[in-house]
Write a protein that holds these residues in place. Sequence first.
Motif, PDB file in Angstrom:
ATOM      1  N   VAL A 717      69.073  92.159  59.775  1.00 19.41           N
ATOM      2  CA  VAL A 717      70.610  92.180  60.294  1.00 19.41           C
ATOM      3  C   VAL A 717      71.285  92.768  59.909  1.00 19.41           C
ATOM      4  O   VAL A 717      72.100  93.687  60.212  1.00 19.41           O
ATOM      5  CB  VAL A 717      70.766  90.614  60.697  1.00 19.41           C
ATOM      6  CG1 VAL A 717      72.234  90.777  61.099  1.00 19.41           C
ATOM      7  CG2 VAL A 717      69.893  89.774  61.616  1.00 19.41           C
ATOM      8  N   LEU A 756      66.626  95.264  67.330  1.00 18.02           N
ATOM      9  CA  LEU A 756      68.070  94.923  66.945  1.00 18.02           C
ATOM     10  C   LEU A 756      69.099  95.885  67.531  1.00 18.02           C
ATOM     11  O   LEU A 756      69.882  95.870  67.753  1.00 18.02           O
ATOM     12  CB  LEU A 756      68.049  94.372  65.634  1.00 18.02           C
ATOM     13  CG  LEU A 756      69.525  93.659  65.229  1.00 18.02           C
ATOM     14  CD1 LEU A 756      69.813  92.289  66.432  1.00 18.02           C
ATOM     15  CD2 LEU A 756      69.480  93.215  64.022  1.00 18.02           C
ATOM     16  N   VAL A 798      68.145  84.832  67.466  1.00 13.52           N
ATOM     17  CA  VAL A 798      68.997  85.951  67.255  1.00 13.52           C
ATOM     18  C   VAL A 798      69.909  86.289  68.536  1.00 13.52           C
ATOM     19  O   VAL A 798      69.434  86.503  69.573  1.00 13.52           O
ATOM     20  CB  VAL A 798      68.598  87.333  66.716  1.00 13.52           C
ATOM     21  CG1 VAL A 798      69.696  88.348  66.534  1.00 13.52           C
ATOM     22  CG2 VAL A 798      67.869  87.198  65.276  1.00 13.52           C
TER      23      VAL A 798
END
Length: 868
Positions: A717, A756, A798
């Motif tokens: 992340v 992501l 997430v």
Amino acid sequence: MSQYYCPSASEGNRLKMMFDITREILSVDDPDVLLKKIVHITTDAFRAQGCILRLKEDDGLRVRAFHGVCEDTECTPVREVIPIGEGVCGKAALLGRTLLFDSRVNTDEIVPATKNVQTAVCSPLLIGERIIGTFSLYNRLSDEGTVIPFTEDDRLLVEGFASTAALVIDRAITYDKVEELKDYLQGLIDNTADAIVTTDLNEIVTSWNTGAENIFGYGADEVVGAPLPIIPHFLVEAERGYSEQVRRGETIREVDTARLTKQGKMIDVSITLSPIKNSAGIIIGVSRIARDITEKKRVEKELVRKNIQMQRLFFISSAMRGTLELDRVLRMVLTVVTVSDGLGFNRAMLFLVDENAGVIKGAMGVGPASHEEAWEIWSKLSHEQRSLEAILDDVQAGPLRKDSFMDRLCCGVEIAIDSDTILTRAVKEKRAFNVWDARGDPQSDTVLIQQLGTMAYAAVPLIARDKVIGVLWVDNLYSQKQITEHDMEFLQGFTDQIASAIENARLFEQVMRAEQELENIFESISDLVFFVDRDFTIRKVNKAVVDKIGLPESSIIGQRCFWIFHGLNMPWQHCPHMKTVETKAALVGEIEDPHLGGTYLISSSPIFEKAGELLGTVHIARDISELKQLREKMVSVERMAALGEMAAKVAHEIRNPLLSIGGFAGRLQKRLEGGQKEQARIIVDEVQRLEAILNGILGFVRTAHIEKKPVMLSDLVHDALFFMEPQVLERRNKIRLDMHGEIRLLANYDRLKEALLNLLANANQSSDGGEIVVRVYRTPALAAAVGADSAEHYDAVVEVEDFGTGIRPEDIGRIFDPFFTTRPVGTGLGLSITKRIIEEHEGTISVQSSPGRGAHFVVHLPIKEGEA
């Protein structure tokens, strides 16, 4: 038609006639014929002008049979239907008891049958506490043909007859056939001639007629001129008192007394004494009219005894109709047979026929196991002085006590029907047997002699609807009382009552068992099954409905279906029940139900009553939401496969020419000057952009296996956020990271990072000077409600949330489709590739959004055991 009435018959005779009438109606198996026969024979038996039999329908009493109540052939004899509570019969039905009517007394009553009714008796037809109709007689006639009131004795007789008639009618209507019994018809008793004797005032006989000769045995030549020889010595003083009253001019009427015959036999007589006067009015003698009532007295005593027996039968019949539990009915039967207030036998056993096995099986037995136990039981009953009613109440309401010696012995007996014994003959020949010498009779049942030690016994078949369903066995081992023909007659009358009660209990038991089986099947069906009446009211649901709705069954039954299933206050426009009611035809189809949340395959079928009237609809609903999703996913996969194949071919064909164009454009850019150099640069930039698009397409259709390694989610992340930082700052956005704990996954670092980055890029492009929130945490797996051990599994979550332009409702279902985009630039592959990457990691991705409020993406990635 049979005539039962005799003008000189006593009330006791009429009671006996009613017993015979009851036996006769039991032989009729057609309901209409039965009802007509009842009104005809009872009209004659009671010397009434008419009789009406009504049966209950809804809240009224409808005429089903009548006799003798019409004034002429064209008239309407009675109102077709009267409400319960109106008139004598309506009130009798309402109160549940027999009523008498006399127009001279009941001036405020209204008798609805006909305007010429002067006297009446009406009794309700009761089955337990349930009323099925009324039975009424009108205008009882005297011997002279005048109308006289019905008496209290008439009321009791009608009430007793109505109790049995109700059972017979109910059985005839329910099963369209009643028991066929022997038709017992007894002749009427002829009246004997009266004795007429006259004496002077000194008790010297002056005349002696033939009737006196027949009654007392003396000839006229033996007694005329001599003192009256028929007065017993203990009645001499009483006779002198009667004579003194006559000398004073009084008449003594119908005095019951005793007289002696020539043979010295004492007989009962009814005498009337009156004075004999000469022409001057002077009393000169006494006239005696004597009627032999010895037979009458005997019959009265017999009828009193039979009356008691019939009352017991009516009570027992009513008590047995009060329960439909087979074991309790059998216990009540055997209790009545063996208690002193009942039939009074020492021991009794019931055997039931098993046609499938071809045997008769012992069902239940009662009675003492020894002389000592017999005396102990009799002493206890004598001390407690309990009534038959109290004992039967105990049997009906208390716990069933079994496992006695007689019960164990009886339940262990099984005899083949094709064997030749008394019990099997009773079944095959449909007749009773009274065995006086059990050990000497070669057909006696050996097992009963050996194990019970019986010396004499009786076996009576239980016949229901002309079919033997069992055998009642009794004996008097301990009292040594002989079983008489009278006992056998009463036993057969008793079995007429109990056979139908046992058959009803057995049928009820079968129905209850079948109903329970159907109920179990109904409750075990995994689909939603429910019944709705034509007014949208839910009448029946299965367990699946209760589980789905989340309310107890009591809170669902009686509610409107559109409120329970659709959350509406009025019928739903897509309601299958409404469509089925309108078309009266079955309906099958798929329905999207937003209230229940899913897609359902619905089968809606109409239910009709016998007359064809629609009662409601039965629904079977199966949740096919998952199946629909799989079906849609399969279509998507097939579409994506075709699209990927086409994209791969197109990209392959374009790449080589594009490389050539890009190469030559690069060389030209180096050689050209001025505006031409800028144009060549533009060609090179656009070629590079096209190559990036082709690489994206090829990356989407690529199905190569990805290699997974342990990855710290926090590192991934942070890496993605660092990479996105310049682009975020360019659009003046801010990123807020909310991370809870360290989470380790088995994943492909680069692929998961790409996914992501795509989500962050989308959020950044949708916002301008806004905030992007990234949340990372661990939670129980989404499948926690599926498996027993699923609570031990966790997901890494997430979340990427922005507060930008959002997604339109019509687009939200397509954002994961390849090549779908709402922006002027871009391939529309970012979210498609993201979804594929998440699915490669066995995860899920979902989105919630609305225009102007941003988008909220949630990714669940499973944490394998040992990774957390």
